[in-house]
Design a protein around this motif. Structure first.
Motif, mmCIF file in Angstrom:
data_model
loop_
_atom_site.group_PDB
_atom_site.id
_atom_site.type_symbol
_atom_site.label_atom_id
_atom_site.label_comp_id
_atom_site.label_asym_id
_atom_site.label_seq_id
_atom_site.Cartn_x
_atom_site.Cartn_y
_atom_site.Cartn_z
ATOM 1 N N LYS A 59 0.822 -1.224 0.000
ATOM 2 C CA LYS A 59 0.000 0.000 0.000
ATOM 3 C C LYS A 59 0.846 1.260 0.000
ATOM 4 O O LYS A 59 0.455 2.283 -0.557
ATOM 5 C CB LYS A 59 -0.908 -0.006 1.221
ATOM 6 C CG LYS A 59 -1.971 -1.077 1.146
ATOM 7 C CD LYS A 59 -3.030 -0.846 2.200
ATOM 8 C CE LYS A 59 -4.207 -1.758 2.014
ATOM 9 N NZ LYS A 59 -3.967 -3.141 2.434
ATOM 10 N N ALA A 100 -5.556 6.178 10.613
ATOM 11 C CA ALA A 100 -5.703 4.743 10.347
ATOM 12 C C ALA A 100 -4.305 4.143 10.264
ATOM 13 O O ALA A 100 -3.404 4.729 9.674
ATOM 14 C CB ALA A 100 -6.458 4.514 9.046
ATOM 15 N N LYS A 102 -2.244 0.799 8.997
ATOM 16 C CA LYS A 102 -2.373 -0.441 8.232
ATOM 17 C C LYS A 102 -1.016 -1.060 7.961
ATOM 18 O O LYS A 102 -0.017 -0.352 7.829
ATOM 19 C CB LYS A 102 -3.083 -0.239 6.891
ATOM 20 C CG LYS A 102 -3.479 1.146 6.490
ATOM 21 C CD LYS A 102 -4.097 1.096 5.133
ATOM 22 C CE LYS A 102 -5.290 2.026 5.077
ATOM 23 N NZ LYS A 102 -5.870 2.102 3.753
ATOM 24 N N SER A 107 -3.881 -7.452 3.459
ATOM 25 C CA SER A 107 -4.980 -7.535 2.492
ATOM 26 C C SER A 107 -6.226 -8.013 3.207
ATOM 27 O O SER A 107 -6.152 -8.545 4.321
ATOM 28 C CB SER A 107 -4.629 -8.497 1.362
ATOM 29 O OG SER A 107 -4.501 -9.792 1.888
ATOM 30 N N GLY A 108 -7.351 -7.781 2.587
ATOM 31 C CA GLY A 108 -8.616 -8.276 3.134
ATOM 32 C C GLY A 108 -8.961 -7.673 4.484
ATOM 33 O O GLY A 108 -9.623 -8.303 5.293
ATOM 34 N N GLY A 109 -8.521 -6.462 4.734
ATOM 35 C CA GLY A 109 -8.898 -5.786 5.975
ATOM 36 C C GLY A 109 -8.099 -6.226 7.189
ATOM 37 O O GLY A 109 -8.362 -5.770 8.300
ATOM 38 N N ILE A 112 -5.939 -3.735 10.051
ATOM 39 C CA ILE A 112 -6.258 -2.315 9.894
ATOM 40 C C ILE A 112 -6.887 -1.797 11.180
ATOM 41 O O ILE A 112 -7.829 -2.383 11.707
ATOM 42 C CB ILE A 112 -7.206 -2.113 8.704
ATOM 43 C CG1 ILE A 112 -6.460 -2.544 7.444
ATOM 44 C CG2 ILE A 112 -7.682 -0.664 8.642
ATOM 45 C CD1 ILE A 112 -6.943 -1.959 6.198
ATOM 46 N N GLU A 160 -1.949 6.761 8.213
ATOM 47 C CA GLU A 160 -2.469 7.803 7.326
ATOM 48 C C GLU A 160 -3.643 8.500 7.996
ATOM 49 O O GLU A 160 -4.205 8.000 8.978
ATOM 50 C CB GLU A 160 -2.860 7.214 5.968
ATOM 51 C CG GLU A 160 -3.945 6.169 6.045
ATOM 52 C CD GLU A 160 -4.290 5.566 4.695
ATOM 53 O OE1 GLU A 160 -3.466 5.580 3.787
ATOM 54 O OE2 GLU A 160 -5.416 5.075 4.574
ATOM 55 N N SER A 161 -3.992 9.643 7.424
ATOM 56 C CA SER A 161 -5.050 10.423 8.054
ATOM 57 C C SER A 161 -6.381 9.724 7.865
ATOM 58 O O SER A 161 -6.587 8.966 6.919
ATOM 59 C CB SER A 161 -5.076 11.834 7.478
ATOM 60 O OG SER A 161 -5.423 11.763 6.117
ATOM 61 N N VAL A 163 -10.069 8.950 6.981
ATOM 62 C CA VAL A 163 -11.028 9.357 5.959
ATOM 63 C C VAL A 163 -12.371 9.531 6.648
ATOM 64 O O VAL A 163 -12.853 8.613 7.305
ATOM 65 C CB VAL A 163 -11.127 8.299 4.848
ATOM 66 C CG1 VAL A 163 -12.230 8.663 3.872
ATOM 67 C CG2 VAL A 163 -9.816 8.117 4.140
ATOM 68 N N VAL A 177 -16.009 2.913 6.758
ATOM 69 C CA VAL A 177 -16.152 3.777 5.586
ATOM 70 C C VAL A 177 -16.520 2.934 4.377
ATOM 71 O O VAL A 177 -15.854 1.938 4.108
ATOM 72 C CB VAL A 177 -14.813 4.506 5.315
ATOM 73 C CG1 VAL A 177 -14.963 5.471 4.165
ATOM 74 C CG2 VAL A 177 -14.323 5.198 6.567
ATOM 75 N N GLU A 286 -6.790 1.640 -2.280
ATOM 76 C CA GLU A 286 -5.828 0.592 -2.666
ATOM 77 C C GLU A 286 -6.158 0.048 -4.047
ATOM 78 O O GLU A 286 -7.240 0.266 -4.579
ATOM 79 C CB GLU A 286 -5.818 -0.546 -1.648
ATOM 80 C CG GLU A 286 -7.141 -1.265 -1.565
ATOM 81 C CD GLU A 286 -7.021 -2.634 -0.915
ATOM 82 O OE1 GLU A 286 -5.913 -3.163 -0.826
ATOM 83 O OE2 GLU A 286 -8.074 -3.170 -0.524
#
Ligand SMILES: Nc1ncnc2c1ncn2[C@@H]1O[C@H](COP(=O)(O)OP(=O)(O)O)[C@@H](O)[C@H]1O
Ligand SMILES: [Mg+2]
Lengths: 355, 506
Positions: A59, A100, A102, A107-109, A112, A160-161, A163, A177, A286
């Motif tokens: 990512k 967030a 990660k 992959s697949g959540g 996270i 990352e910030s 969303v 989200v 992604e």
């Protein structure tokens, strides 16, 4: 005799489960449904260069490369690569409300961690539950150890910030989200769907975990059908919202974003995941080199005619805007010429180029 | 990325498959390896019994034994004769069994046993390239004149040595023999007369002796047959009927000139034959043949027995792989770990099915319970798997010992499972459980077990074992099938169900 009668409903039920929930291959063909084997052999293996995989499977790399192609993604706050950096995490998040974390190669959540706000010293997750700094630091350490990456290889943590979903869409989703998946083939957006997380999917927008998929018209960005676990539904199971009235704003902008990813990655067949931020508009979340097939169920139509139409193009378009214009003109739900032979599409091609 | 033509691939695959089939057919045809396991092959057990009176001196007994008898292949030969030295000798095409003893007295009995398989494609009767010279026959008058008259008569009605022989036999067998025939047959047997006449007519002829094979006959004697040499081969006639060729139930025991039995140091010698029809597995025949004529170079039976049993297992694996391919590509069953089911199936082959399944499920369940604790330790992957391997070994030892104490020997079978595969299976299943939930564990675990059971059923079937070991070339066909499956882009069976809601949109 009585015994016989008693048995009938049971038998009927069994019969239905065994015999009626099937579709003939010829019908699937007619609907143009792309299947797993064909996707792997004829599209992924043929159009996706192996060398491009590391780019989309990481990512962080995706984020950095796409920046150069004017595709924006949630702001990168920090990359944590070493165990000792974890100690300094407190200073880093001092001024942040939401963020967030990660694993770059997840992959697949998996792995996270989304933090939406603060409550004193604690951090609040989308579900409302709280974690403290030590929990987050352990989570970071797990990410670095490769707990969430494929095959357990060492990984880096991306911060990352947050969303903040645009309110209209957020209404539909249960926690988490919602994101928009666009399948882009040779840079042409060919099919799209909105993924809404549910209680069953644990706030993640993963279809096989029970998220709702809402097919979106490539031409307009309006909802077509909705499915959960590959079966049709009308309302969101948790929020109760009717799903047929959804319309995505700035649809063309989204499609152009998806289309640009082709130039950035050179992946012929990919899934582009986009979220819509309240403040920053569409952001790329992604890329996926092996996008799933459920999108067809959400759209109520198969990918094959559209993929073939793109393959049949004699002169491909060179800019993302041109490709999107072509897609919107030819691949929308209203323009139905796709069930007819591909030659007709070719005939109308020059018009599209001009558009 | 490029879309190159697939035709060469298909042609190559097709050739691979055809090559495999052709080699297998060749093996079946030329070596007689049967297609099916357990095919039985009739075998004639013929026993020659020699009786004679020994004089109390050194004895040599020599018996002519079959050599390339048309229509039969020799499987084994054996002599039973206590105290005698025994050897098979060959001298100028005369194959003999020879018994020797320093001293023997009184009535003696010797046995010579041979096992013969009826071979439909008769091993070509030793193609004698050089034409044998007819034996010189001297006849006295008036036999000479009578013979000449007969030869003339038969010769006028024939064109080749074969037809001449046929005509002569017909003349000698005629119900109303003329004077010449009567004269000739008056003091000589029919077969000797024929032998004399033919050689007199400059046609190489010899007397062979044959045995009519009938199940469970005893005390049989050899019947004379006439053989003449015509265009490169010996043609056999039955002098009594004129029938040409060797009937399938007749074994030509002696074809070469030379006596049937020679005894020095004894007298009153006699040979009698008894015979028995048996059936034995065709494979045994093939093996014996391969051993005897070194034809088996391409066969796995040439390997030491220990290696053979290893190969037996190894050669079954492609079938398991094929099953997995079919199940995943055509049926669409989800398994955890691509080839884990094959390895589990291999273990099942050793443990047999039900105990195997029971052992497998109990090890995995116990392992999962322990893994639950491990996951809270946040170990790195390598050490987590290593810990699991150790735990799995503990579990297997535990199950074996406890099972044994409780009197279940089957508990021991758990040791056949590949430990590392078990550890990985537990790891995968546990991750699956954490991430996708129990439902997915049931789907994939059940799928893996189902595929393992099907692979087991295929691999443990006698047919698969027979074909994979006796026709190793059939693996080319399996390979071709797997390659072709890799090109299958059609719908999976499970997709016909998954996509069934599409009917609504048609
Ligand atoms: N920056 C973010 N802010 C809020 N939620 C996010 C953010 N990044 C990811 N998520 C949530 O996590 C989910 C999975 O993120 P994604 O980047 O797609 O990772 P994966 O590859 O694991 O699917 C998204 O669907 C979204 O709901
Ligand atoms: Mg995602």
């Amino acid at each position: 005799m009585i015994k016989h009668l008693e048995k009938v409903p049971v038998i009927n039920k069994l019969k239905q489960r065994l015999f009626t929930d099937w579709i003939k291959p010829s019908q699937l063909k007619q609907a143009g449904i792309l299947n797993m084997n064909k996707r792997n052999v004829d599209y992924i293996a043929r159009y996706n260069d192996r060398s491009a995989y590391p780019l989309v499977d990481n990512k962080l790399k995706t984020k950095l490369v796409l920046k150069e192609y004017e595709v924006s993604s949630p702001k990168l706050l920090e990359v944590i690569t070493e165990q000792h950096e974890i100690k300094g995490f407190r200073e880093l998040v001092q001024k942040l409300d939401g963020f967030a974390i990660k694993p770059a190669k997840g992959s697949g959540g998996k792995g996270i961690l989304v933090i939406t706000g603060r409550d004193g010293d604690a951090f609040v997750k989308p579900s409302g539950s709280k974690v403290d700094l030590a929990d987050i630091q352990r989570h970071l350490s797990n990410i670095l150890a490769g707990l969430y990456s494929l095959g357990g290889s060492p990984d880096v943590a991306v911060v990352e910030s947050l969303v903040r979903c645009e309110p209209m869409l957020a209404n539909y989703s249960y926690q988490g989200v919602p994101d928009i998946r666009i399948v882009a083939f040779k840079g042409y957006p060919v099919m799209a769907m909105l993924r809404l997380s549910t209680q069953a999917s644990d706030g993640k927008a993963n279809l096989h975990q029970g998220a709702v998929g809402v097919g979106l018209d490539i031409c307009t960005g309006e909802a077509l059908h909705a499915v959960q676990f590959d079966r049709s539904i009308e309302h969101h199971p948790d929020t109760g919202q009717p799903l047929n009235a959804i319309k995505i704003d700035d649809w063309q902008k989204l499609l152009v974003m998806a289309s640009r990813c082709f130039e950035a990655t050179n992946l012929g067949y990919m899934g582009v995941d986009i979220v819509i931020d309240e403040e920053h508009g569409p952001l790329l979340l992604e890329l996926n080199a092996r996008p799933g097939l459920a999108i067809q169920m959400a759209n109520g139509t198969g990918l094959l005619p559209r993929l073939r139409a793109v393959e049949a193009l004699r002169r491909p378009h060179f800019t993302a805007e041109e490709r999107v214009a072509w897609s919107m003109a030819h691949l929308g739900a209203a323009s139905k010429p796709l069930s007819q032979p591909a030659t007709e599409i070719e005939a109308s091609e020059p018009v599209a180029v001009g558009a | 990325m490029s879309r190159h033509s697939k035709t060469p691939f298909y042609i190559a695959t097709l050739m691979l498959i055809l090559l495999g089939i052709a080699l297998a057919v060749l093996r079946n045809q030329s070596m007689g390896v049967p297609w099916l396991p357990g095919v039985q092959q009739p075998v004639w057990l013929v026993e020659a019994r020699i009786d004679y009176q020994a004089w109390g001196e050194p004895v040599t007994v020599s018996l002519n034994v079959p050599d390339n008898a048309p229509g039969f292949a020799t499987l084994s030969e054996q002599a039973a004769s206590p105290g005698y030295g025994f050897a098979i000798t060959e001298h100028k095409g005369d194959r003999r069994a020879e018994w020797t003893i320093r001293e023997a007295d009184g009535p003696q009995t010797l046995y010579f046993k041979t096992r013969l398989i009826p071979a439909d494609s008769a091993p070509s009767p030793v193609a004698s390239t050089k034409t044998p010279v007819p034996t010189q026959i001297f006849l006295e008058e008036p036999r000479a004149t009578a013979a000449l008259t007969l030869i003339d008569e038969a010769g006028s009605r024939s064109s080749t040595p074969t037809s001449l022989a046929r005509e002569l036999i017909a003349l000698l067998n005629s119900p109303k023999p003329d004077q010449n025939t009567q004269l000739l047959l008056s003091d000589t047997s029919k077969i000797d007369t024929l032998y004399q006449l033919l050689n007199y007519a400059n046609t190489p002829a010899r007397i062979a002796e044959g045995l009519v094979l009938e199940d469970a006959r005893r005390a049989q004697t050899l019947q004379p047959y006439l053989q003449i040499f015509d265009s490169g081969t010996w043609v056999t006639f039955n002098p009594r009927t004129g029938e040409q060729g060797v009937p399938s139930n007749t074994l030509l025991w002696r074809q070469q000139s030379g006596s049937l039995l020679d005894v020095t140091g004894g007298s009153d010698s006699q040979v009698h034959f008894s015979m028995l029809r048996q059936t034995i597995p065709a494979l045994q025949v093939v093996r014996a043949e391969a051993d005897s004529n070194n034809l088996g170079a391409l066969s796995l039976y040439q390997l030491p027995v220990e290696q053979q049993s290893m190969f037996r297992m190894l050669l079954l694996l492609p079938f398991g792989a094929l099953v997995v391919c079919l199940m995943r590509i055509i049926v669409g069953i989800k398994t955890s770990g691509t080839f884990m089911p094959v390895l589990i199936a291999v273990a099942f082959v050793q443990t047999s099915l039900l105990p195997g399944i029971a052992a497998f499920i109990s090890v995995v369940t116990l392992g999962l319970l322990m893994r639950g604790y491990l996951s809270s330790l946040n170990l790195l992957l390598v050490s987590r798997i290593s810990t699991l391997i150790v735990l799995v070994i503990f579990i297997t030892v535990g199950i074996s010992v406890i099972g044994y104490q409780m009197g279940f020997a089957t508990g021991m079978t758990v040791t056949f499972f590949p430990m590392i595969i078990l550890a990985w299976t537990i790891e995968r299943v546990s991750i699956l459980w954490e991430e996708e939930g129990a439902h997915e564990v049931l789907v994939q675990g059940g799928g893996s077990l189902l595929v393992a059971v099907i692979a087991y059923l295929v691999m443990s079937s006698p047919l698969a074992e027979h074909l994979s070991f006796n026709f190793p070339e059939l693996h080319l066909v399996v390979l071709g099938a797997i390659l072709l499956l890799g090109q299958y882009t059609g719908y999976k069976l499970t997709e016909l169900r998954r996509f069934s809601p599409v009917r609504k949109y048609l």
